[in-house]
Motif scaffolding. Structure first.
Motif, PDB file in Angstrom:
ATOM      1  N   TYR A   1      -7.386   6.163   4.757  1.00 32.18           N
ATOM      2  CA  TYR A   1      -6.040   6.740   4.811  1.00 32.18           C
ATOM      3  C   TYR A   1      -5.420   6.817   3.412  1.00 32.18           C
ATOM      4  CZ  TYR A   1      -0.998   7.069   5.470  1.00 32.18           C
ATOM      5  OH  TYR A   1       0.317   7.456   5.368  1.00 32.18           O
ATOM      6  N   PHE A   2      -5.530   5.738   2.638  1.00 31.95           N
ATOM      7  CA  PHE A   2      -4.921   5.733   1.302  1.00 31.95           C
ATOM      8  C   PHE A   2      -5.552   6.792   0.408  1.00 31.95           C
ATOM      9  CE2 PHE A   2      -4.287   1.377   2.870  1.00 31.95           C
ATOM     10  CZ  PHE A   2      -2.917   1.262   2.718  1.00 31.95           C
ATOM     11  N   ALA A   3      -6.879   6.966   0.537  1.00 33.33           N
ATOM     12  CA  ALA A   3      -7.555   7.978  -0.274  1.00 33.33           C
ATOM     13  C   ALA A   3      -7.150   9.375   0.166  1.00 33.33           C
ATOM     14  CB  ALA A   3      -9.065   7.797  -0.167  1.00 33.33           C
ATOM     15  N   ALA A   4      -6.998   9.598   1.478  1.00 32.44           N
ATOM     16  CA  ALA A   4      -6.618  10.918   1.971  1.00 32.44           C
ATOM     17  C   ALA A   4      -5.215  11.294   1.513  1.00 32.44           C
ATOM     18  CB  ALA A   4      -6.707  10.959   3.493  1.00 32.44           C
ATOM     19  N   MET A   5      -4.314  10.312   1.464  1.00 34.15           N
ATOM     20  CA  MET A   5      -2.936  10.575   1.037  1.00 34.15           C
ATOM     21  C   MET A   5      -2.754  10.402  -0.469  1.00 34.15           C
ATOM     22  SD  MET A   5      -0.952  11.363   3.674  1.00 34.15           S
ATOM     23  CE  MET A   5       0.719  10.788   3.433  1.00 34.15           C
ATOM     24  N   ARG A   6      -3.740   9.787  -1.130  1.00 38.41           N
ATOM     25  CA  ARG A   6      -3.661   9.488  -2.563  1.00 38.41           C
ATOM     26  C   ARG A   6      -2.424   8.654  -2.894  1.00 38.41           C
ATOM     27  NH1 ARG A   6      -5.775  15.176  -5.334  1.00 38.41           N
ATOM     28  NH2 ARG A   6      -7.934  15.006  -4.580  1.00 38.41           N
ATOM     29  N   ILE A   7      -2.260   7.582  -2.113  1.00 40.25           N
ATOM     30  CA  ILE A   7      -1.201   6.611  -2.385  1.00 40.25           C
ATOM     31  C   ILE A   7      -1.746   5.636  -3.421  1.00 40.25           C
ATOM     32  CG2 ILE A   7       0.243   4.790  -1.393  1.00 40.25           C
ATOM     33  CD1 ILE A   7       0.042   6.269   1.283  1.00 40.25           C
ATOM     34  N   PRO A   8      -1.087   5.478  -4.556  1.00 40.86           N
ATOM     35  CA  PRO A   8      -1.668   4.675  -5.642  1.00 40.86           C
ATOM     36  C   PRO A   8      -1.662   3.174  -5.349  1.00 40.86           C
ATOM     37  CG  PRO A   8       0.540   5.399  -6.223  1.00 40.86           C
ATOM     38  CD  PRO A   8       0.206   6.085  -4.935  1.00 40.86           C
ATOM     39  N   LEU A   9      -2.737   2.507  -5.737  1.00 37.76           N
ATOM     40  CA  LEU A   9      -2.834   1.055  -5.647  1.00 37.76           C
ATOM     41  C   LEU A   9      -2.254   0.447  -6.925  1.00 37.76           C
ATOM     42  CD1 LEU A   9      -3.942  -1.527  -4.243  1.00 37.76           C
ATOM     43  CD2 LEU A   9      -6.081  -1.147  -5.518  1.00 37.76           C
TER      44      LEU A   9
END
Length: 884
Positions: free
Chosen positions: A613-621
């Motif tokens: 999910y984080f990769a699909a939305m490109r939410i930064p870590l």
């Protein structure tokens, strides 16, 4: 008035020739009798005739006096004035077309806006004694209203005496299968008496009774008329039939009428009895804040007294109704009229549009008044001649007002067409969630509004020009108007055009501020990369998904097939989406602060996600790690939080390693360890700060959601892959409904829907006002040039250059415009109060906005004065002097 007098008046009105003949016969008969009476007294025939004429009067005068004595004479004179006015308008087609079109724009736009405002803000809700219907909402820890809990509903229903009836409703979205394509329906679970509060009775079958709400009773549902027609062939056909919802049979016992206006959930198409019961175990969903409460106040109870009673109940808990800390009723409940609750979100936009259309109507009226003033100046000799022949000033004034009303009636008639187009435009551009959209139409009330507005505008617009024209005609007699000072006659028109410019600038300022706000809003970083992302809601329906293991297996298999679709680069599931309207929040408990009772720190939004999910939305870590395949059932509980939540917990320190419990886990569940911190994501809208958010693996939460949003990042156009992505999901299970297909860019655009709607409406009105102001300015300058032909001719003969003549004309236009701009700046600042809550990233005195609209207005002024200036340059001095 006797019946005989009435019939005689009507006969005189509709058969004037026959009435004249009858009056002539009566006068002749009376004259003969008077002559005979004088003859009987010994007078000669000539003397008797002369005495009779002196006594009775001349026949023509008597006939006129008799005809003017009844009320029908006033109608006859009015009709004569109307016919004369229509002839005058036909002879001046350019003037008539301009004035009628201007009035049509003002009246039509006002009527269109009234058609939207009336059912939303003014018209009572279509329920019996609707003024006593109220909503009840709880307060969160931050002092904002929110839905209530079922436990609160049970206590208030039992202990309160302020309500005749009170009902609770919860959102219900069952999946319909077995008849056509699988579909997830919008519906409600409702408590006893919900339909009764609104006086709603099924059109077929029956509604719910007390037994239907008991646990263990057969499953029953009531359908909307729309759903019955759309999926089952009609209301009569579906009653008594079993339908498959979430894999279970439900008996259809009734169908609601098509006119049922379910204002609390306008999109609901199906209803089931609410059978949940609150208990002392606060971990159940009945203690979640997701129930809407609606009630009807008892006969003499006011809002204030009901609020006081609920507050007193909240401050006096009883053992029979235990309360958790997050639903303790200590602040009472927010009780508001149902109509206020339903329309609250729409009020700012509607108030702004009402103010804008009012300004447009004033501008249109001023424009027409200016046209009538110019026309009155041209007809000066006509009025003077009529008064010289015996017409009174009152008679001339009446004629002019009649012409003005006729003009406004023509404009009002055309305005109805403009209003219908405006209503269609408002419906097409209306943002999601606008209440009572189905009631927006050109109703009888709208026609009455248009008629009253037309009459008022006709009288008010014509009054000033008519008074001025009749006064000049009486004062100046047969003197030629051109010998008088044109400045005195044009002063009123100049004042009116200054007002037009000021009002137009006010509208332009509002539109400019909204435009800048929307531009600033759409430039806000949402916290993710929306480009190339498509989303869709997937619903696991049926008994095959009863277990968490089955739901997890479906999500894993569906992700595998979706990721194999050519063009898909990343994919993941999430329990809710940012900017979509999804809201799923829970109170939390922080192990580092044991002195704080669970839930009293506030709440955070829960995202139950799959790896990817984080990769699909490109939410930064930002720190730590993301959730991955190792975060499964049985493994140590891990949670990722956003930066805002981290700062709430530990300020600027690292939140990694913090231990938290949420919602169902509070008090006795396992602690979840913070393993990562990600960037903030806008959830509610781009204009609202990011809330506290925690992300948990969907396999590590207390349950696995049966509804999740699939988020897919593509390498090309995401919309083109929708059929392939759906086919991939259905290859795993063909019975799962797929809905709410939308790009993330679409969600971002929709989140600013209310501002965009207001911007579009005000921009259209502002541009129209700008054009009307330009036309008005052109009319004043052109009229001034026409009146000053002699002066311009003399100046040219004395050596004035064309540039000097052009400069003089344009200087007049710019002067009027600058005076209007001064007024408009003040008006714009005052008007911006109405849209202050809709502004984002700009202040009410944003300099770029004011400079921009001032430059636009000056440009329009120069453009409007260009043609009259060229005409002034072309004046022949000899011709101008010879004409005098």
């Amino acid at each position: 008035m006797s019946f005989r007098q009435l019939t005689r008046a009507l006969r005189a009105l509709f058969t004037p020739r026959r009435t004249d003949a009858e009056v002539s016969e009566e006068v002749a008969h009376y004259l003969e009798e008077a002559t005979a009476a004088h003859l009987a007294q010994g007078m000669t025939p000539d003397g008797a005739r002369r005495a009779a004429l002196i006594e009775v009067g001349r026949p023509a005068s008597v006939r006129e006096e008799v005809r003017s004595s009844g009320w029908e004479h006033g109608i006859e004179v009015t009709l004569r004035d109307v016919r004369y006015g229509l002839r005058r308008l036909v002879r001046s087609p350019v003037f008539t077309l301009t004035a009628v079109s201007t009035l049509a724009i003002g009246v039509g736009a006002s009527t269109a806006v009234f058609s939207a405002v009336h059912p939303i803000l003014l018209e009572p809700l279509p329920f019996p004694d609707a003024g006593r219907l109220v909503t009840l909402q709880d307060w969160n820890f931050e002092g904002y209203p929110m839905p209530s809990t079922l436990g609160t509903f049970d206590e208030v229903r039992t202990r309160s005496r302020s309500f005749e009836a009170i009902a609770a409703t919860d959102q219900w979205r069952p999946s319909l299968t077995g008849t056509g394509a699988p579909e997830r329906l919008e519906g409600q679970r409702i408590s006893v008496g919900y339909f009764g509060l609104f006086g709603a009775i099924p059109i077929a079958g029956r509604g719910f009774v007390e037994e239907d709400h008991r646990l263990g009773e057969p499953r029953v549902v009531v359908l909307s008329y729309r759903l019955a027609e759309r999926r089952f062939g009609g209301a009569r056909e579906v009653v008594g039939r079993d339908i498959d919802l979430n894999g279970d049979p439900y008996l259809v016992i009734g169908v609601m009428p098509p006119g049922f206006d379910n204002v609390l959930a306008p999109s609901a198409e199906i209803w089931a009895p609410l059978r949940e019961q609150a208990s002392g175990d606060f971990s159940g969903r009945e203690w979640g804040h997701h129930y809407d409460l609606v009630g009807r106040l008892a006969g003499s109870v006011s809002l204030e007294s009901a609020s006081r009673e609920i507050l007193a109940i909240g401050q006096a808990p009883v053992a029979e109704f235990p309360r958790p800390s997050w639903a303790n009723l200590s602040q009472g409940l927010l009780i508001r009229p149902l109509q206020a609750s339903v329309t609250q979100s729409a009020k700012p936009a509607l108030y702004a549009i009402i103010a804008a259309v009012t300004l447009l109507l004033v501008i249109a009226s001023v424009n027409v008044a200016n046209l009538l003033l110019a026309r009155g100046a041209q007809r000066h000799e006509e009025f003077a001649m009529r008064m010289a022949l015996g017409a009174s000033r009152r008679r001339v004034l009446r004629q002019l007002l009649t012409e003005s009303v006729v003009l406004s009636i023509l404009g009002g008639g055309l305005g109805l067409l403009v209003a219908q187009l405006g209503v269609l435009g408002l419906l097409a551009a209306s943002p999601p969630g606008l209440p009572r959209v189905g009631a927006i139409r050109l109703s009888l009330a709208a026609f009455g509004f248009a008629a009253g507005l037309t009459a008022a505008v006709g009288i008010l617009v014509g009054l000033v020009p008519a008074l001025g024209a009749s006064r000049r005609a009486a004062r100046e007699g047969m003197h030629r108007s051109s010998t008088r000072n044109p400045g005195r006659r044009s002063r009123t028109r100049s004042v009116l055009v200054i007002a037009e410019v000021g009002l137009a600038l006010t509208l332009l300022v509002s539109a400019g501020l909204l435009l800048r706000s929307v531009d600033r809003l759409t430039s806000v970083a949402p916290g993710f990369d929306p480009a190339g992302v498509i989303t869709m809601q997937v619903v696991e329906a049926g008994h095959e998904f009863n277990s968490d293991a089955a739901r997890l297996q479906f999500y894993e298999q569906a992700l595998e097939t979706v990721r194999a679709v050519p063009g898909v680069t990343e994919a993941g599931f999430t329990s809710q989406l940012p900017l979509s309207g999804d809201v799923d929040g829970y109170g939390y408990e922080d192990q580092a602060h044991p002195e704080v009772r669970p839930g009293e720190d506030g709440a955070a939004l829960r995202y139950a996600v799959t790896p990817g999910y984080f990769a699909a939305m490109r939410i930064p870590l930002l720190a730590g790690r993301l959730l991955d395949g190792s975060d499964r059932s049985g493994a140590p509980l891990a949670v990722v939080i956003n930066q805002g939540f981290s700062e709430r917990l530990v300020g600027k320190k690292s939140a990694l390693g913090q231990r938290l419990r949420f919602g169902p886990q509070m008090g006795n569940g396992q602690w979840m360890e913070v393993v990562g911190v990600v960037g903030d994501v806008k959830h509610y809208s781009l204009g609202v700060d990011a809330p506290a958010v925690f992300y948990t693996a969907n396999s590590q939460w207390a349950w696995v959601d049966n509804v999740a949003s699939l988020v897919v990042r593509t390498s090309g156009s995401p919309v083109t892959l929708v059929p392939a992505i759906k086919a991939a999901v259905w290859s795993v299970n063909p019975n799962v409904p797929i809905q709410r297909v939308q790009t993330m860019n679409g969600f971002i655009s929709a989140s600013a829907g209310s501002r965009r709607f207001t911007l579009l409406a005000i921009s259209v009105l502002a541009i129209t006002a700008l054009l009307l102001a330009g036309v008005g300015l052109y009319g004043v300058i052109a009229g001034s040039v026409a009146e000053r032909v002699r002066e311009i001719g003399v100046r040219t003969a004395l050596g004035a250059t064309p540039l000097a003549v052009v400069g003089q004309v344009m200087r007049q236009a710019v002067t009027l415009t600058l005076l209007g701009i001064v007024i408009g700046i003040g008006g714009g600042f005052a008007a911006s109060r109405v849209i202050a809550k809709m502004l984002f990233g700009v202040t009410r005195m944003d300099p770029l906005t004011y400079i921009g609209v001032i430059l636009v207005m000056v440009a329009i002024a120069l453009l409007a004065s260009w043609a009259p200036a060229r005409r002034a340059v072309g004046v022949d001095p000899l011709t101008a002097l010879r004409s005098e």
